[in-house]
Each structure stands twice: as C-alpha cells, then as structure tokens.
Design an enzyme around this catalytic site. Sequence first.
Site, short mmCIF file in Angstrom:
data_model
loop_
_atom_site.label_atom_id
_atom_site.label_comp_id
_atom_site.label_asym_id
_atom_site.label_seq_id
_atom_site.Cartn_x
_atom_site.Cartn_y
_atom_site.Cartn_z
N MET A 1 -12.28 4.12 -0.42
CA MET A 1 -12.93 4.35 0.88
C MET A 1 -13.61 5.70 0.76
SD MET A 1 -9.78 2.90 3.15
CE MET A 1 -8.64 3.08 1.78
N ASP B 1 -4.81 3.44 -1.87
CA ASP B 1 -5.86 3.74 -0.90
C ASP B 1 -6.45 5.14 -1.12
OD1 ASP B 1 -6.04 1.41 0.82
OD2 ASP B 1 -3.99 1.88 1.43
N SER C 1 0.85 -1.20 0.00
CA SER C 1 0.00 0.00 0.00
C SER C 1 0.88 1.23 0.00
CB SER C 1 -0.89 0.03 1.24
OG SER C 1 -1.41 1.34 1.39
N ASP D 1 -6.40 -6.72 4.29
CA ASP D 1 -5.84 -5.37 4.27
C ASP D 1 -5.81 -4.79 5.68
OD1 ASP D 1 -5.05 -2.80 3.69
OD2 ASP D 1 -6.81 -2.28 2.49
N HIS E 1 -8.43 0.87 -3.90
CA HIS E 1 -9.32 0.61 -2.77
C HIS E 1 -10.05 1.92 -2.44
CE1 HIS E 1 -9.55 -0.50 1.82
NE2 HIS E 1 -10.74 -0.39 1.26
N MET F 1 -11.13 -6.14 5.46
CA MET F 1 -10.35 -5.20 6.27
C MET F 1 -10.02 -5.88 7.60
SD MET F 1 -9.95 -2.39 4.55
CE MET F 1 -9.03 -1.61 5.87
N HIS G 1 -1.17 -1.28 -4.24
CA HIS G 1 -2.44 -1.02 -3.55
C HIS G 1 -2.57 0.49 -3.34
CE1 HIS G 1 -5.90 -2.17 -1.08
NE2 HIS G 1 -5.52 -1.24 -0.21
N MET H 1 -9.07 7.83 0.15
CA MET H 1 -9.88 8.22 1.33
C MET H 1 -10.41 9.64 1.12
SD MET H 1 -7.45 6.81 4.36
CE MET H 1 -6.64 5.20 4.27
C1 DX5 Z 1 -6.31 1.31 5.68
C2 DX5 Z 1 -5.83 0.98 4.29
C3 DX5 Z 1 -4.71 0.01 4.24
C4 DX5 Z 1 -3.47 0.43 4.95
C5 DX5 Z 1 -2.61 -0.75 5.22
O1 DX5 Z 1 -7.48 2.04 5.62
O2 DX5 Z 1 -6.88 0.46 3.51
O3 DX5 Z 1 -4.42 -0.34 2.89
O4 DX5 Z 1 -2.75 1.38 4.26
O5 DX5 Z 1 -1.50 -0.31 5.94
P1 DX5 Z 1 -0.75 -1.21 7.00
O6 DX5 Z 1 -0.20 -2.38 6.24
O7 DX5 Z 1 0.30 -0.32 7.53
O8 DX5 Z 1 -1.76 -1.62 8.03
ZN ZN Z 2 -6.46 -0.47 1.50
#
Ligand code: DX5
Ligand code: ZN
Length: 237
Positions: A77, A44, A17, A188, A75, A146, A42, A46
Amino acid sequence: MSTSEKPILNPILIAPSILSADFARLGEEVRAIEAAGADLVHFDVMDNHYVPNLTIGPLVCEAIRPHVKIGIDVHLMVEPVDALIPLFAKAGANLITFHPEASRHVDRTLQLIRDHGCKAGIALNPATPLGWMDHVMDRLDMVLLMSVNPGFGGQKFIPSTLDKLRDARRRIATHTAAGGQPILLEVDGGVKTDNIGVIAAAGADTFVAGSAVFGAPDAGGGYSTVMQLLRRAAIQA
Ligand code: DX5
Ligand code: ZN
C-alpha cells in the site's frame, strides 16, 4: 453431508495478516501461525502517503523469512510502487500485490514483479473497479479485493464486496476456461469466523485475517483453534 465427504473443489488458503501481531515478538508470531496451519504470511506495507499509516518494509520481511517455510504475501500500500519490488524480492517475498492506481504503468509493474521471481497481483480498493483486471489478465497470479479501506486492521467488512467477489470470480472463470493461467482471488479486511462462509461462497479462495487470528482468545496458545474455525467455515460454504 459431513465436511469430510464434501469434495473440496478449490483449496482454501488462509493468510494471517501480521499487522495485528505482536511486533515485539514477530519471529515467534509467524512461527506460531505456521504451526497453526497458515498457508501464507500476509505482510502489509503502508507508507503514510498512499495510506494514512506507516508499517513495515523489506528489512522486516528479511528478518522473518528464516522463521517460516510458508510463502510471504506482500501487500504494497505504497506510492510509487516499483522501487520497492526488487527489495522485497531480495528480502524473500513470494507474492507481491500492489494497488494499480499507485503505479504509472501497471503492466510494467506486474512484469517487474515476475522478472524478480515472485508471483504478481493487483489489489483493488472497495471503490476501485474490476476493470483494472481486464487488460492484464495474463500477467496476474492473484487479484486481491479490499473489503475495507486500506490503512488499518480491525475494520468492519464492507458487504458490497460480496457482489464484487462474484463478478471477479466470473471473470477469472472465463479466463481459465479459455486456457488462461490460474488466478487466486484474495479478500482482505474484516474477515472473521462468522462471515468467512459467505465470503467463500461468493468466490474468494484466499482469505486474509488479521485481528480475527491475532486477537483470538487463545492467542499465545498457537492460534490453531481460530485457524481451524476459519478453514472449516470457508470449506463448508
Ligand atoms: C488493511 C490491511 C489488512 C488488514 C486486515 O489495510 O491490508 O491486511 O490488516 O486486518 P483485519 O483482518 O483485522 O481486518
Ligand atoms: Zn493487506
């Protein structure tokens, strides 16, 4: 039995990620994880609405796309979901997952992702039931579980995810045994070299690792040591 003798039934996919990468050097960072053997990037997304954090969007996806050949695993969110799908598809995403409770029409959103040429999946929070899979099995390329609450990297793995993974693996196995398409099972949050083995044994085949990869002691040295440790531990499970 040594690792080389053990048959690998399911390929292991490792998806670092970039949430924990150095955002000031993102092109370099994604090239480094690809060189270290990453299978997916990956990504993310947000929105400070569905989750209490704000990260990166389609423009950044488009900017990193030419730096790597591996797939980009987006991903989402975010809430609402649908308007971003064409933008990410155009920006070079290969796979898009979203949280079903953030979409009014889950079946339609999955179809929208596929209509734009991407693989589609749902992402389920620790307290979100697996039942969301049931009526959309034939539209899924991935189920993301998750193992932390979404919003931040560097959190601790929630152990009850292991039972949930076993349950999801059983549902996927039943579906594929009945002639259904393959579905990746991604985990994840909080995945590290010391727990990836039990997570793989519980049924995951695709592993997101943010802080474990980008916070590795050899960071800057190509990330290959930690990637090898993760892969070896997952395969040995
Ligand atoms: C959290 C993300 C993850 C996160 C994982 O909301 O979706 O992808 O970045 O990070 P680590 O591996 O540090 O938990
Ligand atoms: Zn993620």
